[in-house]
Structures are given as C-alpha cells and as structure tokens.
Scaffold this active site. Structure first.
Site, mmCIF file in Angstrom:
data_model
loop_
_atom_site.group_PDB
_atom_site.id
_atom_site.type_symbol
_atom_site.label_atom_id
_atom_site.label_comp_id
_atom_site.label_asym_id
_atom_site.label_seq_id
_atom_site.Cartn_x
_atom_site.Cartn_y
_atom_site.Cartn_z
ATOM 1 N N GLY A 87 -68.476 -37.742 -14.613
ATOM 2 C CA GLY A 87 -69.933 -38.104 -13.681
ATOM 3 C C GLY A 87 -69.821 -37.306 -12.398
ATOM 4 N N LEU A 125 -72.280 -35.929 -11.245
ATOM 5 C CA LEU A 125 -72.790 -34.896 -11.717
ATOM 6 C C LEU A 125 -73.419 -33.541 -10.685
ATOM 7 C CD1 LEU A 125 -74.268 -35.944 -14.806
ATOM 8 C CD2 LEU A 125 -72.054 -35.247 -14.638
ATOM 9 N N HIS A 144 -72.399 -29.054 -13.691
ATOM 10 C CA HIS A 144 -72.492 -29.981 -14.757
ATOM 11 C C HIS A 144 -73.701 -29.321 -15.594
ATOM 12 C CE1 HIS A 144 -69.609 -32.660 -12.442
ATOM 13 N NE2 HIS A 144 -68.847 -32.374 -13.561
ATOM 14 N N GLN A 204 -55.582 -39.522 -15.916
ATOM 15 C CA GLN A 204 -55.268 -38.212 -15.384
ATOM 16 C C GLN A 204 -55.244 -38.272 -13.868
ATOM 17 O OE1 GLN A 204 -59.275 -37.114 -17.007
ATOM 18 N NE2 GLN A 204 -59.313 -35.525 -15.081
ATOM 19 N N GLY A 251 -65.901 -26.196 -17.927
ATOM 20 C CA GLY A 251 -65.937 -25.217 -16.601
ATOM 21 C C GLY A 251 -64.588 -24.426 -16.379
ATOM 22 N N GLU A 252 -64.464 -23.034 -15.786
ATOM 23 C CA GLU A 252 -63.752 -22.494 -15.864
ATOM 24 C C GLU A 252 -63.124 -22.848 -14.642
ATOM 25 O OE1 GLU A 252 -64.726 -18.609 -16.369
ATOM 26 O OE2 GLU A 252 -64.441 -18.341 -18.484
ATOM 27 N N ASP A 300 -61.743 -25.375 -13.537
ATOM 28 C CA ASP A 300 -60.287 -26.339 -14.082
ATOM 29 C C ASP A 300 -59.832 -25.336 -15.210
ATOM 30 O OD1 ASP A 300 -60.383 -28.661 -12.470
ATOM 31 O OD2 ASP A 300 -62.806 -28.828 -13.601
#
Ligand code: PAF
Length: 281
Positions: free
Chosen positions: A30, A32, A36, A60, A146-147, A149
């Site tokens: 979320g 966003l 995103h 996490q 997404g790259e 992360d």
C-alpha cells in the site's frame, strides 16, 4: 473488485484462468505512489487480468523498524488501483495471512546474508514467506516487483525457482523523481531539507556505475562514494557495494552485469537504491 479473503479470490482467478486469461500479480504494502502505478501499467501490458495485493506484512519488519508508523491509506490506494484498471485489489487481513498456529517460514540462504540482510535480520524470510503465500493464493502467471528492492527481487526469484512455484518473477526498472530520487513510500517521511539532499544517493551510485563501466576497480569509487554521502549528511551509510547482478556476490571489476547498491539513513528515514552496471567494452 475488492477482495479480502482467499475463497472469493480463488473463485475470481479460477474463472479467468478457465477462459485462458493471463493473470499478473503486483504485491504491495500500500501507500501507493507513481512507482506502483508504473508496475500496474506494466502488468496491464503483459496480462489479461491484474491483481494488486495490499498487505503491510508484519513479519518483514524488525522490532525497532517502522511497522506501526508505515503509511496506510486504504481508501486512497483503492481509488488509485481503480484508476489504474486493476481487476482485483486483494487486501487480506493478518488472520488470513498468519492464522493461529502459523509456523512455516521460507529462508533463502546466501542471497540474504549481505546488503540489507546484514542489517535487517529476518526481513527476507518474512518477504519470501508472504510472497509465497500471495502467489499460492492468487496463482498468477507472472508476479512483478520493482527493481528498487533489488535484493528482494533476487531473493524472491530464487525462492520461487527453488520451490518450483509455477510463476514467472519479473523486475521492473525503478521509477525516479526528476532529480533521480527513487520513488518510495518512505520518501514521505523526509523533511524538506532531507528531501533536498536525498537525490545525492542516486547521483553517487550512478557515478560509481560509470567508473566501473569504464573499467575502474570498485574500491576507490566506492570509498569516495561513502565519503560523499557522509559529507552530504547520510548517517549511517549502512552499505555501498558493487555486486554481481545474479548472485549478489561482491565484485571488484565488472566483467558481467553487476549492480551498485546502497542503504543509508537520512535522519530517521532509511533509503535504499541501486543502479545497473554494464561491463565496459
Ligand atoms: O516490496 C514490498 O512492498 C514488499 O516487500 C512485498 C514484496 C509486497 C512483500 O510484503
């Protein structure tokens, strides 16, 4: 369509699958932002149906991390997802993801030991476990991440491969502000002064990537980069490293695709970023 439980979700996805439709999952926590939405837009181009999940995954976050203050705005997120043409917004509750007696965890060795893993014990176990559950619940053909992360992307790719989960994991390049700052839900924590300094992270990484592509060894540019970040006010710089793009093993000279990655605090906000490095010619 908003779904909160596994049974109606599976009814929806089974119907799509029966019609031969390709399902793309975009897992999120979320809060966003345009990054995103770029994932959702990409999902639309590669699939017939898009499912976006929103779940702020407690497992996490470390005990001293920002779980309780992590930004949450479900109504705004749902409006954005509707505008992005998402077919289903899946918002499972904690009791759905971690019912009483939950005791299974997915631990990915090696890839999780360095970089963020060294500073966030248990983080990637929480990520791999929740993503495995989301993928099992949705049953997508493809899941997008997404790259930004990047270590997370590698860990998830490895976990799904090792466990023979029938899903394709794809990374999508990082969306950035005009000044280079990677979009992140956590950017909203930055004060105006910190926001002005934050793009330095990407500038430093890009400079190092350029030096490595030109054939320089990593040590000098990395040391300069750390000094530059510290002088700009990043404290601590948790890591700044050059790693193999697949294995995340440290690299001194770039002869195959690599990544320059960093994590550093700016005030109370932990920023991460990474850029690709192509081997020089
Ligand atoms: O990147 C994120 O937003 C989260 O780590 C993910 C992949 C949704 C798992 O909770």
């Amino acid at each position: 369509m908003r779904l909160d439980a596994v049974a109606p979700l599976r009814t929806a996805t089974a119907g799509w699958r029966a019609r031969g439709e390709r399902i793309v999952l975009v897992p999120t926590m979320g809060a966003l932002h345009a990054g995103h939405l770029a994932l959702m837009a990409h999902a639309r181009t590669i699939g017939d149906r898009v499912v976006a999940s929103i779940f702020v995954n407690p497992t996490q976050f470390g005990p001293t991390e920002d779980f309780s203050r992590y930004p949450r705005d479900v109504e705004a997120d749902l409006a954005l997802l509707a505008g992005a043409g998402v077919d289903a917004a899946y918002l499972p509750g904690v009791e759905t993801m971690y019912p009483p007696g939950f005791s299974t965890r997915i631990e990915v060795a090696d890839l999780t030991e360095g970089l963020c893993g060294a500073f966030r014990p248990g983080h990637f176990t929480g990520v791999a476990t929740v993503v495995a559950k989301l993928v099992n619940q949705v049953g997508p053909d493809v899941a997008l991440f997404g790259e930004k992360d990047y270590q997370q992307l590698r860990v998830i790719t490895r976990a799904m491969r090792d466990l023979d989960v029938p899903v394709e994991i794809r990374g999508v390049p990082t969306l950035r502000e005009a000044d280079g700052l990677a979009l992140s839900s956590r950017n909203r924590y930055l004060t105006p002064q910190e926001r002005a300094v934050a793009p330095r992270l990407n500038a430093v990484l890009s400079r190092i990537a350029g030096a490595l592509s030109a054939g320089e060894p990593a040590t000098g540019p990395v040391a300069e980069g750390i000094a530059d970040l510290e002088a700009a006010g990043f404290a601590p710089v948790q890591y700044l490293a050059v790693c193999d793009a697949d294995t995340l093993a440290p690299v001194e000279r770039v002869v195959r695709p690599a990544r320059v990655l960093a994590a550093a605090y700016l005030g109370r906000t932990r920023l991460i970023d990474n850029v690709p490095v192509a081997p020089g010619t």
